[in-house]
Enzyme design. Structure first.
Site, PDB file in Angstrom:
ATOM      1  N   PRO A  92      -4.033  -3.993  -2.809  1.00 57.18           N
ATOM      2  CA  PRO A  92      -3.905  -2.554  -3.090  1.00 57.18           C
ATOM      3  C   PRO A  92      -4.770  -1.714  -2.155  1.00 57.18           C
ATOM      4  CG  PRO A  92      -4.459  -3.786  -5.103  1.00 57.18           C
ATOM      5  CD  PRO A  92      -4.570  -4.744  -3.958  1.00 57.18           C
ATOM      6  N   GLU A 119      -8.208 -10.376  -9.909  1.00 62.81           N
ATOM      7  CA  GLU A 119      -8.788  -9.109  -9.431  1.00 62.81           C
ATOM      8  C   GLU A 119      -8.811  -9.038  -7.912  1.00 62.81           C
ATOM      9  OE1 GLU A 119      -8.273  -7.258 -12.274  1.00 62.81           O
ATOM     10  OE2 GLU A 119      -9.647  -6.068 -11.052  1.00 62.81           O
ATOM     11  N   ARG A 157      15.803  -8.883   8.139  1.00 59.14           N
ATOM     12  CA  ARG A 157      17.048  -8.150   8.396  1.00 59.14           C
ATOM     13  C   ARG A 157      17.088  -7.551   9.789  1.00 59.14           C
ATOM     14  NH1 ARG A 157      16.695  -2.917   7.799  1.00 59.14           N
ATOM     15  NH2 ARG A 157      18.817  -2.503   7.112  1.00 59.14           N
ATOM     16  N   ASP A 172      19.212   1.652  14.398  1.00 59.07           N
ATOM     17  CA  ASP A 172      18.609   2.398  15.498  1.00 59.07           C
ATOM     18  C   ASP A 172      18.527   3.870  15.140  1.00 59.07           C
ATOM     19  OD1 ASP A 172      18.570   0.031  16.825  1.00 59.07           O
ATOM     20  OD2 ASP A 172      20.335   0.466  18.045  1.00 59.07           O
TER      21      ASP A 172
HETATM   22  C1  9D3 Z   1      -8.873  -2.268 -11.351  1.00 61.14           C
HETATM   23  C2  9D3 Z   1      -8.615  -2.112  -9.908  1.00 61.14           C
HETATM   24  N1  9D3 Z   1      -7.327  -2.672  -9.474  1.00 61.14           N
HETATM   25  C3  9D3 Z   1      -7.074  -2.163  -8.096  1.00 61.14           C
HETATM   26  C4  9D3 Z   1      -6.086  -1.056  -8.105  1.00 61.14           C
HETATM   27  C5  9D3 Z   1      -7.384  -4.118  -9.466  1.00 61.14           C
HETATM   28  C6  9D3 Z   1      -6.186  -4.817  -8.960  1.00 61.14           C
HETATM   29  C7  9D3 Z   1      -4.899  -4.391  -9.246  1.00 61.14           C
HETATM   30  C8  9D3 Z   1      -3.802  -5.104  -8.786  1.00 61.14           C
HETATM   31  C9  9D3 Z   1      -6.354  -5.935  -8.185  1.00 61.14           C
HETATM   32  C10 9D3 Z   1      -5.254  -6.642  -7.732  1.00 61.14           C
HETATM   33  C11 9D3 Z   1      -3.992  -6.230  -8.042  1.00 61.14           C
HETATM   34  C12 9D3 Z   1      -2.824  -6.998  -7.582  1.00 61.14           C
HETATM   35  N2  9D3 Z   1      -2.068  -6.260  -6.567  1.00 61.14           N
HETATM   36  C13 9D3 Z   1      -1.764  -6.784  -5.405  1.00 61.14           C
HETATM   37  O1  9D3 Z   1      -2.090  -7.922  -5.133  1.00 61.14           O
HETATM   38  C14 9D3 Z   1      -1.076  -5.973  -4.428  1.00 61.14           C
HETATM   39  C15 9D3 Z   1      -0.533  -4.650  -4.499  1.00 61.14           C
HETATM   40  C16 9D3 Z   1      -0.494  -3.673  -5.547  1.00 61.14           C
HETATM   41  O2  9D3 Z   1      -0.954  -3.867  -6.676  1.00 61.14           O
HETATM   42  N3  9D3 Z   1       0.103  -2.481  -5.279  1.00 61.14           N
HETATM   43  C17 9D3 Z   1       0.653  -2.183  -4.070  1.00 61.14           C
HETATM   44  N4  9D3 Z   1       0.627  -3.049  -3.065  1.00 61.14           N
HETATM   45  C18 9D3 Z   1       0.034  -4.258  -3.296  1.00 61.14           C
HETATM   46  S1  9D3 Z   1      -0.110  -5.449  -2.143  1.00 61.14           S
HETATM   47  C19 9D3 Z   1      -0.873  -6.492  -3.172  1.00 61.14           C
END
Ligand code: 9D3
Length: 249
Positions: A92, A119, A157, A172
């Site tokens: 995230p 986490e 793709r 394109d």
């Molecule tokens: C409490 C804080 N959280 C962060 C926003 C903890 C947290 C949330 C979700 C830690 C890991 C995750 C798992 N998410 C992903 O691995 C992830 C993700 C996402 O949650 N949203 C958008 N893109 C991605 S890419 C990987």
């Protein structure tokens, strides 16, 4: 090209690789996807690869050592491959994935994708090994597997032969960064709702102009940010600008 994917849930990937226009690229190995189940690199009989966070608090952390063993196994297996592939972590906290990044990866020999769960990962793995962190956007998922599948789909793709010639050309022209125009097919009338007459006219120039105007109007209304980018990049013609002035009167 080759993607090596470190994940706690390899079974999520298999069904996805067997459907749609991208299936052929995966089954022929044009896009060679190799899954590396992280639990295979645990060092205990319970196959645990997570533990509590130092400092306390809720949520578990992915252990650095199983991740490092998985990465070493991948590097050894890739020893005979082209230049060292980048390690991409889905997180995230990453930079939002863009079509521009997808295009660059699509023209590359591939990457090593790490899917986080819990986490997150021990920061030392990130500091030591991760080249790039990628997010899908500002919403919360349970882990990096769907982002990894998303990246794979977007990259695959674009491989030669995956899209037909018409769609590749459309691809394109999507690079002009506008939203797509609406599409219609049979029946011509549906409970009184008719297809726009111009599309039945056979006037190809008028059809092209109508489609372009629908793209411009939709993008101006819904995604003014995309319109501004297209304008700044010089992707709007004089006629485009003229039309946009008319509709904003
Ligand atoms: C409490 C804080 N959280 C962060 C926003 C903890 C947290 C949330 C979700 C830690 C890991 C995750 C798992 N998410 C992903 O691995 C992830 C993700 C996402 O949650 N949203 C958008 N893109 C991605 S890419 C990987």
């Amino acid at each position: 090209m080759r993607f090596d994917i470190v994940t706690l849930f390899p079974e999520l990937f298999d069904p996805f690789l067997k459907v749609g226009v991208t299936r052929r690229a995966y089954t022929t190995g044009q896009v060679d996807v190799r899954l590396w189940p992280l639990r295979d690199h645990a060092d205990n009989p319970y196959r645990r690869v997570d533990d509590r966070a130092y400092g306390g608090g809720p949520g578990m952390v992915m252990l650095v050592e199983p991740l490092e063993r998985a990465l070493a196994a991948i590097r050894a297996d890739r020893a005979d491959q082209a230049p060292s592939a980048p390690v991409i972590l889905f997180s995230p906290a990453g930079a939002p994935l863009t079509q521009s990044r997808v295009q660059t990866l699509a023209a590359s020999p591939g990457a090593i994708l790490v899917c986080g769960r819990y986490e997150g990962l021990d920061q030392r793995f990130i500091d030591r090994h991760v080249d790039e962190e990628v997010s899908l956007g500002d919403f919360v998922l349970s882990g990096g597997e769907l982002p990894a599948l998303t990246l794979l789909d977007a990259v695959t793709r674009l491989q030669p032969g995956v899209l037909n010639a018409a769609a590749s050309h459309e691809q394109d022209s999507f690079s002009d960064g506008l939203l797509d125009c609406p599409h219609y097919s049979r029946p011509e009338t549906l409970g009184g709702d008719t297809v726009p007459a111009v599309l039945l006219s056979g006037h190809h120039a008028q059809i092209a102009r109508w489609r372009r105007e629908r793209q411009l109007a939709l993008t101006a209304r819904r995604r003014p940010d995309l319109l501004a980018t297209a304008r700044a990049a010089g992707r709007l013609s004089r006629a485009d600008e003229q039309y946009l002035r008319e509709i904003t009167l």
